[in-house]
Design a protein around this motif. Structure first.
Motif, short mmCIF file in Angstrom:
data_model
loop_
_atom_site.label_atom_id
_atom_site.label_comp_id
_atom_site.label_asym_id
_atom_site.label_seq_id
_atom_site.Cartn_x
_atom_site.Cartn_y
_atom_site.Cartn_z
N ASP A 90 57.10 79.55 112.97
CA ASP A 90 57.43 79.67 111.56
C ASP A 90 57.86 81.12 111.31
OD1 ASP A 90 56.79 77.04 110.58
OD2 ASP A 90 54.70 77.53 110.95
N ILE A 91 59.12 81.30 110.93
CA ILE A 91 59.67 82.64 110.74
C ILE A 91 60.41 82.72 109.41
CG2 ILE A 91 59.87 83.00 113.24
CD1 ILE A 91 62.92 82.57 112.91
N ARG A 92 60.70 83.95 108.99
CA ARG A 92 61.49 84.15 107.78
C ARG A 92 62.97 83.90 108.05
NH1 ARG A 92 60.40 89.92 105.57
NH2 ARG A 92 59.79 90.25 107.71
N GLU A 93 63.66 83.43 107.03
CA GLU A 93 65.11 83.25 107.11
C GLU A 93 65.78 84.60 107.38
OE1 GLU A 93 65.66 81.76 103.16
OE2 GLU A 93 65.59 79.68 103.85
N THR B 293 60.14 74.66 118.47
CA THR B 293 60.71 74.32 117.18
C THR B 293 60.61 75.54 116.28
OG1 THR B 293 59.96 72.04 117.39
CG2 THR B 293 60.57 72.78 115.19
N PHE B 294 61.73 75.95 115.70
CA PHE B 294 61.74 77.02 114.70
C PHE B 294 61.75 76.38 113.31
CE2 PHE B 294 63.58 79.36 118.24
CZ PHE B 294 63.03 80.63 118.09
N GLU C 293 59.16 84.83 100.44
CA GLU C 293 58.09 84.61 99.48
C GLU C 293 57.17 83.45 99.86
OE1 GLU C 293 60.70 82.29 96.11
OE2 GLU C 293 60.74 84.47 96.18
N ASP C 294 57.46 82.75 100.95
CA ASP C 294 56.54 81.73 101.47
C ASP C 294 55.41 82.35 102.29
OD1 ASP C 294 57.99 79.68 100.32
OD2 ASP C 294 59.00 79.11 102.17
N MET D 185 55.85 87.04 107.46
CA MET D 185 54.72 86.94 108.35
C MET D 185 54.91 85.73 109.24
SD MET D 185 50.72 86.74 107.41
CE MET D 185 50.04 85.19 107.92
N PRO D 186 55.48 85.92 110.38
CA PRO D 186 55.65 84.77 111.26
C PRO D 186 54.29 84.20 111.68
CG PRO D 186 56.07 86.79 112.45
CD PRO D 186 55.91 87.16 111.01
N HIS D 187 54.25 82.89 111.80
CA HIS D 187 53.09 82.23 112.39
C HIS D 187 53.61 81.55 113.64
CE1 HIS D 187 49.61 79.12 112.16
NE2 HIS D 187 49.44 80.01 113.12
N LEU D 188 53.21 82.07 114.78
CA LEU D 188 53.68 81.62 116.08
C LEU D 188 52.57 80.79 116.70
CD1 LEU D 188 55.05 85.12 117.13
CD2 LEU D 188 56.24 83.32 115.84
#
Length: 130
Positions: A68-71, A103-104, A110-111, A1-4
């Motif tokens: 904020d994105i997943r690896e 900034t990424f 699981e975060d 779930m990205p938080h942009l």
């Protein structure tokens, strides 16, 4: 779930925000090869002098982006997303490209938690809520 997260030092109209969110979500889905239902977007508006970038003039419009994105995404995907987001911010928020900063932050799946479940590792063409 990205938080942009998008921080800007001016007021934006509701109509512009609606168009912006639609473009941001669509662009993320296309480049990152994922669905859209899990994409979270924040727009924070500040007064003129509450955001700065060293190379900008104090009166300039500025947009700071924390994504904020997943690896699992490649540098090519992240770079394409950054450039497309800068273009969208330039077009819809009228902020010069040189006055934008991204900034990424990458997290394990699981975060990211929704009521249904936490997310797994990213996989091409996934629907994270399926």
């Amino acid at each position: 779930m990205p938080h942009l997260q998008f921080e800007i030092n001016k007021k934006i109209s509701q109509e512009t925000k609606e168009n912006f969110v639609k473009e941001i979500r669509k662009t993320f889905s296309e480049i990152m090869d994922t669905g859209t239902d899990h994409i979270a977007i924040s727009i924070r508006e500040y007064n003129k002098y509450n955001l700065t970038i060293g190379r900008a003039n104090p009166n300039d419009d500025i947009c700071l982006m924390n994504l904020d994105i997943r690896e699992g995404r490649t540098i090519q995907q992240r770079r394409e997303l950054a450039l497309r987001y800068m273009s969208i911010v330039n077009e819809l928020f009228e902020v010069e490209n040189r006055n934008q900063y991204i900034t990424f932050t990458q997290h394990s799946g699981e975060d990211f938690h929704l009521i249904e479940k936490y997310l797994d590792k990213w996989a091409t063409g996934e629907d994270p809520l399926a």
